[in-house]
Design a protein around this motif. Structure first.
Motif, PDB file in Angstrom:
ATOM      1  N   ASP A  61       0.858  -1.189   0.000  1.00 46.18           N
ATOM      2  CA  ASP A  61       0.000   0.000   0.000  1.00 46.18           C
ATOM      3  C   ASP A  61       0.893   1.237   0.000  1.00 46.18           C
ATOM      4  O   ASP A  61       2.052   1.195   0.418  1.00 46.18           O
ATOM      5  CB  ASP A  61      -0.900  -0.025   1.246  1.00 46.18           C
ATOM      6  N   ILE A  62       0.369   2.368  -0.448  1.00 47.02           N
ATOM      7  CA  ILE A  62       1.169   3.595  -0.482  1.00 47.02           C
ATOM      8  C   ILE A  62       0.868   4.487   0.713  1.00 47.02           C
ATOM      9  O   ILE A  62       1.767   4.859   1.467  1.00 47.02           O
ATOM     10  CB  ILE A  62       0.933   4.366  -1.799  1.00 47.02           C
ATOM     11  N   ASN A  63      -0.377   4.834   0.908  1.00 49.34           N
ATOM     12  CA  ASN A  63      -0.730   5.756   1.998  1.00 49.34           C
ATOM     13  C   ASN A  63      -0.887   5.010   3.317  1.00 49.34           C
ATOM     14  O   ASN A  63      -1.924   4.422   3.598  1.00 49.34           O
ATOM     15  CB  ASN A  63      -2.030   6.512   1.672  1.00 49.34           C
ATOM     16  N   SER A  68       5.254   6.095   4.189  1.00 51.30           N
ATOM     17  CA  SER A  68       4.454   5.612   3.066  1.00 51.30           C
ATOM     18  C   SER A  68       5.149   4.455   2.365  1.00 51.30           C
ATOM     19  O   SER A  68       6.342   4.193   2.559  1.00 51.30           O
ATOM     20  CB  SER A  68       4.214   6.746   2.056  1.00 51.30           C
ATOM     21  N   GLY A  69       4.397   3.776   1.503  1.00 51.67           N
ATOM     22  CA  GLY A  69       4.988   2.693   0.731  1.00 51.67           C
ATOM     23  C   GLY A  69       6.087   3.179  -0.195  1.00 51.67           C
ATOM     24  O   GLY A  69       7.090   2.494  -0.399  1.00 51.67           O
ATOM     25  N   LEU A  70       5.919   4.362  -0.762  1.00 60.58           N
ATOM     26  CA  LEU A  70       6.949   4.930  -1.632  1.00 60.58           C
ATOM     27  C   LEU A  70       8.225   5.214  -0.852  1.00 60.58           C
ATOM     28  O   LEU A  70       9.336   4.938  -1.316  1.00 60.58           O
ATOM     29  CB  LEU A  70       6.437   6.222  -2.279  1.00 60.58           C
ATOM     30  N   GLN A  71       8.077   5.778   0.342  1.00 65.57           N
ATOM     31  CA  GLN A  71       9.246   6.063   1.183  1.00 65.57           C
ATOM     32  C   GLN A  71       9.942   4.781   1.607  1.00 65.57           C
ATOM     33  O   GLN A  71      11.169   4.703   1.652  1.00 65.57           O
ATOM     34  CB  GLN A  71       8.806   6.877   2.398  1.00 65.57           C
ATOM     35  N   MET A  72       9.140   3.761   1.924  1.00 59.83           N
ATOM     36  CA  MET A  72       9.710   2.465   2.291  1.00 59.83           C
ATOM     37  C   MET A  72      10.562   1.915   1.160  1.00 59.83           C
ATOM     38  O   MET A  72      11.663   1.405   1.373  1.00 59.83           O
ATOM     39  CB  MET A  72       8.592   1.484   2.626  1.00 59.83           C
ATOM     40  N   ASP A  97       8.787   4.857 -11.565  1.00 64.65           N
ATOM     41  CA  ASP A  97      10.155   5.360 -11.466  1.00 64.65           C
ATOM     42  C   ASP A  97      10.958   4.551 -10.460  1.00 64.65           C
ATOM     43  O   ASP A  97      12.186   4.476 -10.537  1.00 64.65           O
ATOM     44  CB  ASP A  97      10.157   6.840 -11.053  1.00 64.65           C
ATOM     45  N   LEU A  98      10.266   3.941  -9.484  1.00 61.45           N
ATOM     46  CA  LEU A  98      10.913   3.115  -8.469  1.00 61.45           C
ATOM     47  C   LEU A  98      10.925   1.639  -8.863  1.00 61.45           C
ATOM     48  O   LEU A  98      11.182   0.775  -8.041  1.00 61.45           O
ATOM     49  CB  LEU A  98      10.187   3.285  -7.122  1.00 61.45           C
ATOM     50  N   THR A 240      17.370  12.094   0.025  1.00 60.41           N
ATOM     51  CA  THR A 240      17.855  10.784  -0.407  1.00 60.41           C
ATOM     52  C   THR A 240      16.861   9.678  -0.098  1.00 60.41           C
ATOM     53  O   THR A 240      16.614   8.792  -0.926  1.00 60.41           O
ATOM     54  CB  THR A 240      19.205  10.453   0.267  1.00 60.41           C
ATOM     55  N   ILE A 241      16.271   9.714   1.101  1.00 60.81           N
ATOM     56  CA  ILE A 241      15.347   8.631   1.479  1.00 60.81           C
ATOM     57  C   ILE A 241      13.905   8.931   1.100  1.00 60.81           C
ATOM     58  O   ILE A 241      13.019   8.111   1.312  1.00 60.81           O
ATOM     59  CB  ILE A 241      15.431   8.326   2.996  1.00 60.81           C
ATOM     60  N   GLY A 242      13.656  10.127   0.544  1.00 62.86           N
ATOM     61  CA  GLY A 242      12.326  10.436   0.038  1.00 62.86           C
ATOM     62  C   GLY A 242      11.304  10.828   1.073  1.00 62.86           C
ATOM     63  O   GLY A 242      10.105  10.632   0.887  1.00 62.86           O
TER      64      GLY A 242
END
Length: 254
Positions: A61-63, A68-72, A97-98, A240-242
């Motif tokens: 999941d993202i949110n 968040s999932g993107l940050q993870m 992009d990831l 760097t880690i978003g």
């Protein structure tokens, strides 16, 4: 391509119980898959993946709260195929992009879920079962000279490095510490040339991004150690880690 008959272990990461239930039900209906574990947040998933090496596919999941999932994904950089499951379409471009395998927009059908699964399985097979190779084949060791002897160290075992005047103290995951006669700035270059992924968070600290388990505005946690984030390194570190930079509290060291 003909798919083999082995089972692919799945990790489900979602803070919503209903969403986890639906995904788990879908997994049970596909013979190629088996549920390995479920996590209710990104920090729990990071900890799980650091301590288990059998995961083949991640449903993420993202949110989610805190991270968040993107940050993870930016912090952990997992080798397993990741399929995002989210109710928000605006993150689709960033997810690709990831290198996410697919992006499922809730509520998604079993047919759409199955299509994403086969994309992930084909991804694994096209790379010659790369996940198993990365997990089980030992990487060439990185030799560190300390106390007159050379010690073979795998980069994945390094938690962080600390500047000690002309030395660098290298702290390993098993608690062992080495003291090469190399300043931190030069040691960072050596690690980078060897293929390591490290980020400087303070003039005295260089940390392995894969071992970061929690982040606050002023500090991070790697393994059992809490390390400070220096003011002059804060912006670059959070970029760097978003993670969007938060305001530090008073008393923060440079």
């Amino acid at each position: 391509m003909e798919l083999n008959s082995e089972k692919y272990n799945c990790l489900v990461v979602d803070d919503e119980p209903i969403a986890r239930k639906i995904i788990k039900n879908y997994i049970q209906q596909i013979g190629l898959l088996q549920l390995e574990a479920e996590c209710i947040n990104a920090l729990g998933a990071i900890d799980y993946l650091r301590n288990h090496d059998r995961t083949d596919i991640i449903f993420l999941d993202i949110n989610m709260p805190n991270l968040s999932g993107l940050q993870m994904l930016k912090i952990l950089q997992p080798k397993q195929p990741v399929i995002f499951t989210t109710a928000y379409a605006e993150h689709a471009l960033e997810s690709y992009d990831l290198n996410a395998v697919d992006y499922l927009l809730k509520p998604f059908s079993f047919e759409r879920f199955t299509k994403a699964v086969y994309k992930a399985v084909n991804n694994i097979q096209k790379t010659g079962n790369a996940i198993a190779a990365i997990t089980h084949e030992p990487k060439a060791p990185f030799f560190i000279k300390s106390g007159g002897s050379n010690f073979p160290v795998h980069l994945d075992d390094i938690l962080y490095c600390e500047a000690k005047k002309n030395y660098t103290m290298v702290v390993l995951e098993d608690g062992k510490k080495l003291m090469p006669l190399v300043p931190l700035s030069k040691f960072e270059t050596l690690l980078s040339d060897a293929g390591g992924t490290f980020v400087q968070i303070h003039r005295s600290y260089l940390v392995a991004t894969k071992h970061i388990s929690s982040v606050t505005p002023n500090s991070i946690k790697v393994g059992q150690y809490q390390l400070p984030i220096g003011i002059q390194f804060r912006e670059r570190f959070f970029t760097t880690i978003g993670i969007k930079e938060e305001e530090p509290s008073e008393g923060d060291e440079i």
